[in-house]
Motif scaffolding. Structure first.
Motif, PDB file in Angstrom:
ATOM      1  N   ALA A 188     -45.505 -32.071 -17.069  1.00  0.00           N
ATOM      2  CA  ALA A 188     -44.985 -31.485 -15.828  1.00  0.00           C
ATOM      3  C   ALA A 188     -45.040 -29.958 -15.846  1.00  0.00           C
ATOM      4  CB  ALA A 188     -43.543 -31.937 -15.610  1.00  0.00           C
ATOM      5  N   LYS A 189     -45.296 -29.365 -17.019  1.00  0.00           N
ATOM      6  CA  LYS A 189     -45.350 -27.907 -17.176  1.00  0.00           C
ATOM      7  C   LYS A 189     -44.055 -27.244 -16.693  1.00  0.00           C
ATOM      8  CE  LYS A 189     -50.383 -27.730 -16.716  1.00  0.00           C
ATOM      9  NZ  LYS A 189     -51.533 -27.154 -15.953  1.00  0.00           N
ATOM     10  N   ASN A 190     -42.956 -27.856 -17.077  1.00  0.00           N
ATOM     11  CA  ASN A 190     -41.633 -27.341 -16.721  1.00  0.00           C
ATOM     12  C   ASN A 190     -41.127 -26.457 -17.864  1.00  0.00           C
ATOM     13  OD1 ASN A 190     -38.964 -26.846 -16.170  1.00  0.00           O
ATOM     14  ND2 ASN A 190     -38.479 -28.938 -15.578  1.00  0.00           N
ATOM     15  N   LYS A 191     -41.082 -25.135 -17.649  1.00  0.00           N
ATOM     16  CA  LYS A 191     -40.716 -24.211 -18.724  1.00  0.00           C
ATOM     17  C   LYS A 191     -39.286 -24.438 -19.216  1.00  0.00           C
ATOM     18  CE  LYS A 191     -43.894 -20.514 -17.425  1.00  0.00           C
ATOM     19  NZ  LYS A 191     -44.027 -19.093 -17.011  1.00  0.00           N
ATOM     20  N   ALA A 192     -38.356 -24.645 -18.286  1.00  0.00           N
ATOM     21  CA  ALA A 192     -36.960 -24.858 -18.699  1.00  0.00           C
ATOM     22  C   ALA A 192     -36.837 -26.130 -19.522  1.00  0.00           C
ATOM     23  CB  ALA A 192     -36.061 -24.921 -17.469  1.00  0.00           C
ATOM     24  N   GLY A 193     -37.507 -27.203 -19.067  1.00  0.00           N
ATOM     25  CA  GLY A 193     -37.458 -28.455 -19.825  1.00  0.00           C
ATOM     26  C   GLY A 193     -38.129 -28.329 -21.171  1.00  0.00           C
ATOM     27  N   LEU A 194     -39.280 -27.613 -21.229  1.00  0.00           N
ATOM     28  CA  LEU A 194     -39.982 -27.404 -22.489  1.00  0.00           C
ATOM     29  C   LEU A 194     -39.132 -26.612 -23.479  1.00  0.00           C
ATOM     30  CD1 LEU A 194     -43.683 -26.677 -21.469  1.00  0.00           C
ATOM     31  CD2 LEU A 194     -42.876 -28.480 -22.988  1.00  0.00           C
ATOM     32  N   TYR A 195     -38.477 -25.551 -22.971  1.00  0.00           N
ATOM     33  CA  TYR A 195     -37.625 -24.748 -23.849  1.00  0.00           C
ATOM     34  C   TYR A 195     -36.552 -25.619 -24.489  1.00  0.00           C
ATOM     35  CZ  TYR A 195     -33.965 -21.630 -25.390  1.00  0.00           C
ATOM     36  OH  TYR A 195     -33.011 -21.015 -26.137  1.00  0.00           O
ATOM     37  N   ASN A 196     -35.913 -26.426 -23.673  1.00  0.00           N
ATOM     38  CA  ASN A 196     -34.848 -27.292 -24.184  1.00  0.00           C
ATOM     39  C   ASN A 196     -35.407 -28.311 -25.183  1.00  0.00           C
ATOM     40  OD1 ASN A 196     -32.106 -27.858 -24.182  1.00  0.00           O
ATOM     41  ND2 ASN A 196     -32.366 -29.569 -22.786  1.00  0.00           N
ATOM     42  N   ALA A 197     -36.608 -28.881 -24.874  1.00  0.00           N
ATOM     43  CA  ALA A 197     -37.221 -29.868 -25.768  1.00  0.00           C
ATOM     44  C   ALA A 197     -37.549 -29.238 -27.124  1.00  0.00           C
ATOM     45  CB  ALA A 197     -38.487 -30.425 -25.120  1.00  0.00           C
ATOM     46  N   TYR A 198     -38.166 -28.022 -27.116  1.00  0.00           N
ATOM     47  CA  TYR A 198     -38.461 -27.323 -28.371  1.00  0.00           C
ATOM     48  C   TYR A 198     -37.193 -27.066 -29.177  1.00  0.00           C
ATOM     49  CZ  TYR A 198     -43.104 -26.218 -26.421  1.00  0.00           C
ATOM     50  OH  TYR A 198     -44.346 -26.289 -25.902  1.00  0.00           O
ATOM     51  N   ASN A 199     -36.168 -26.613 -28.509  1.00  0.00           N
ATOM     52  CA  ASN A 199     -34.936 -26.203 -29.183  1.00  0.00           C
ATOM     53  C   ASN A 199     -34.245 -27.389 -29.860  1.00  0.00           C
ATOM     54  OD1 ASN A 199     -33.317 -23.847 -29.704  1.00  0.00           O
ATOM     55  ND2 ASN A 199     -31.735 -24.811 -28.485  1.00  0.00           N
ATOM     56  N   ILE A 200     -34.174 -28.522 -29.149  1.00  0.00           N
ATOM     57  CA  ILE A 200     -33.491 -29.686 -29.732  1.00  0.00           C
ATOM     58  C   ILE A 200     -34.318 -30.278 -30.875  1.00  0.00           C
ATOM     59  CG2 ILE A 200     -32.548 -31.949 -29.234  1.00  0.00           C
ATOM     60  CD1 ILE A 200     -32.019 -31.061 -26.413  1.00  0.00           C
TER      61      ILE A 200
END
Length: 580
Positions: A188-200
């Motif tokens: 989906a190229k969602n930056k906010a979702g990607l940031y959260n996924a990387y962090n967790i």
């Protein structure tokens, strides 16, 4: 708690509610449209129509009141499901998670947004640290055939399950879910979702000691945070890198990341300060404009008086004796008016100066206390004394709440004095309002271990302005808590009278007051008052505001109190027609 789990709590506990709630809210437009159609279908149900309107406006207190009114007289299961949904979301937005969960569990599985209900229940259970329960609700949501077409729901449900498994230390299951979440967000190229996924994912590997994988995702989260226009995300990304490097003994790199985190934190604080100053300047500009209007009105009145004087002077040439007598009478009358106006203006100026002096002193004291506490907070953060850090945060919150309450009362008092406060009287269910006050003040009551009793009659309906009633009860309950000792008791009861009034009795077991203090509070000319306690001092502005609003609602106020035996305040308000 080990350093690994400290990092895990900082990174996950704060991020999961923010991103999960924000993504679920992105579906709110669809829900709102459906709710509006349903309200049009049941337009004869007035309380349902009002509750959906307040839900749309995010006025959670009013949403709770009118949805409860609808439920008390409702026999339609579909409307009941919507009302429980309104109440569940309203309680959740007010951080009352247990109450929210009770309401959402009353919704039937035929509800239009049942999948959304399951996701909300999963998120609430996660907030309550009920991780197994959270997984069960998330998995129920995944059983919906439509959820895979809903990116935000599907991704965040996987994320919620994975995060729950981390806290349950079932890391393989957590990795499987979090990788699915990552793939969905990448697609989906969602930056906010990607940031959260990387962090967790970084925290998942870090807590297992897999530092190579952990730093890979921490760095990806850090780099991605540069493209996200949210200071608190940039702050957290840099902070995570600092903690990670400290634990690897790379203190030079850790220091650089920590400085960056502090810079973003300062930027966030400065932004909040700018908004607060802008809001204050706006209010000040409005007040200045009102003063200019008043000056122009006075000038116009003086010009009118001058024209009248010239007119009567001309008439005196035609009828000297009659005009002379008339002008003399006018002169005496105008002199009395001017004298009354001068005395009133002097009194208002004195009150204004006194009010500004005390409010400025209280605000300065609050700001100074906040500065001192923040200095301790910075020192405590460096020493990593998290127990003391928690106490300082609670202390800062109390100071901020006190300053906010003072400014809120000042604003309402000013609006009331300038006749800008709008009053709209309607039938109000008194029990519901008191119950709402209890929910709002539950943290303060628990903090001082104060027992609260709501003994208000459920048949009590009064005819008042709802907003001003909330201000009155909020101030009186706030005072009752403030002047009560720990393990005290506060009760709200009602009694009906023969003259079509309901009596609301507010009783506490606090420090009480003398008869002189009661007389001072009831005196309309006394703006300020103090309790006979060196550590508990108030401006009295809130109580004066309450008195004026009680009068506006055709109410009556009475006070009884004894030192160290508590205080009893009785409010009398007109009944509505249905109460006889």
């Amino acid at each position: 708690m080990t350093p690994k789990f400290r990092l895990l709590y900082l990174s996950i506990i704060f991020l999961i509610p923010v991103f999960l709630f924000s993504q679920i809210k992105s579906n709110n437009d669809v829900i709102i449209k459906k709710i509006q159609k349903k309200a049009a279908e049941y337009k004869s149900e007035i309380n349902f129509t009002k509750s959906q309107s307040f839900y749309k406006k995010k006025d959670w207190d009013s949403t709770l009141i009118y949805s409860m009114k609808q439920l008390s007289s409702n026999t339609n299961k579909e409307i009941a499901d919507y009302c429980h949904f309104f109440r569940g979301i309203a309680f959740k937005e007010k951080d009352l998670y247990k109450e929210s969960k009770k309401e959402l569990l009353l919704i039937s599985n035929q509800f239009d947004f049942f999948t959304s209900v399951q996701i909300h229940l999963g998120t609430i259970s996660f907030q309550l640290s009920e991780f197994r329960t959270a997984i069960r609700y998330y998995e129920k949501a995944l059983q919906s055939p439509l959820i895979k077409n809903q990116y935000y729901s599907f991704a965040k449900t996987q994320e919620g399950i994975g995060s729950s498994y981390i806290f349950l230390k079932e890391y393989n299951k957590a990795e499987d879910c979090l990788m699915k979440n990552l793939q969905i967000n990448e697609k989906a190229k969602n930056k906010a979702g990607l940031y959260n996924a990387y962090n967790i994912l970084a925290n998942l590997y870090y807590v297992q000691g897999k530092n190579a994988k952990a730093i890979h995702y921490f760095e990806k989260a850090y780099l991605l945070s540069k493209d996200i226009n949210e200071n608190y995300i940039k702050n957290l990304a840099a902070f995570n890198m600092a903690v990670f490097e400290e634990n690897r003994s790379n203190f030079k790199q850790a220091l650089g990341y920590r400085k960056e985190a502090e810079q973003w934190n300062d930027s966030l604080n400065n932004q909040n300060k700018i908004w607060a100053v802008a809001d204050f300047e706006k209010k000040f500009a409005v007040a200045q404009k009102q003063k200019q209007i008043k000056v122009l009105e006075v000038e116009n009145e003086l010009k009118n008086n001058q024209r009248n004087w010239l007119f009567f002077s001309a008439m005196s040439l035609l009828a000297l004796l009659t005009a002379g007598i008339y002008l003399y009478a006018q002169k005496v009358k105008n002199a009395k008016i001017i004298l009354l106006q001068k005395n009133k203006l002097d009194e208002l100026n004195t009150t204004k100066d006194q009010l500004f002096s005390i409010v400025s002193h209280d605000l300065r004291s609050s700001v100074n206390a906040l500065k001192t506490s923040n200095t301790k907070l910075s020192a405590t953060l460096e020493s990593k004394n998290y127990e003391e850090l928690n106490q300082l945060i609670i202390q800062n919150s109390g100071i901020a709440n006190g300053a906010y309450s003072l400014l809120d009362n000042l604003l309402h008092w000013a609006m009331l004095q300038t006749k800008q406060l709008y009053f709209h009287k309607e039938s109000v269910h008194l029990y519901s309002i008191v119950q709402q006050m209890e929910y709002n003040y539950k943290p303060l009551l628990l903090d001082k271990s104060i027992e609260f009793e709501n003994l208000v009659s459920k048949n009590s309906f009064i005819f008042v302005d709802l907003d001003s009633l909330k201000i009155i009860l909020r101030n009186l309950l706030d005072n009752a808590i403030k002047f009560s000792n720990e393990n005290g008791k506060i009760s709200f009861t009602t009694a009906t009278t023969k003259n079509s009034f309901w009596d609301l009795v507010i009783k506490d077991t606090g420090i009480g007051m003398t008869q002189n203090t009661i007389n001072e509070l009831l005196n309309d000319s006394e703006l300020l008052s103090k309790k006979n306690n060196s550590e508990i001092i108030g401006t009295g502005l809130g109580f004066q505001l309450c008195k004026q609003m009680i009068q506006k609602n055709n109410g009556i106020l009475a006070i009884e109190s004894e030192i160290n035996k508590g205080t009893t305040i009785t409010l009398s308000f007109p009944k509505t027609a249905q109460n006889g």
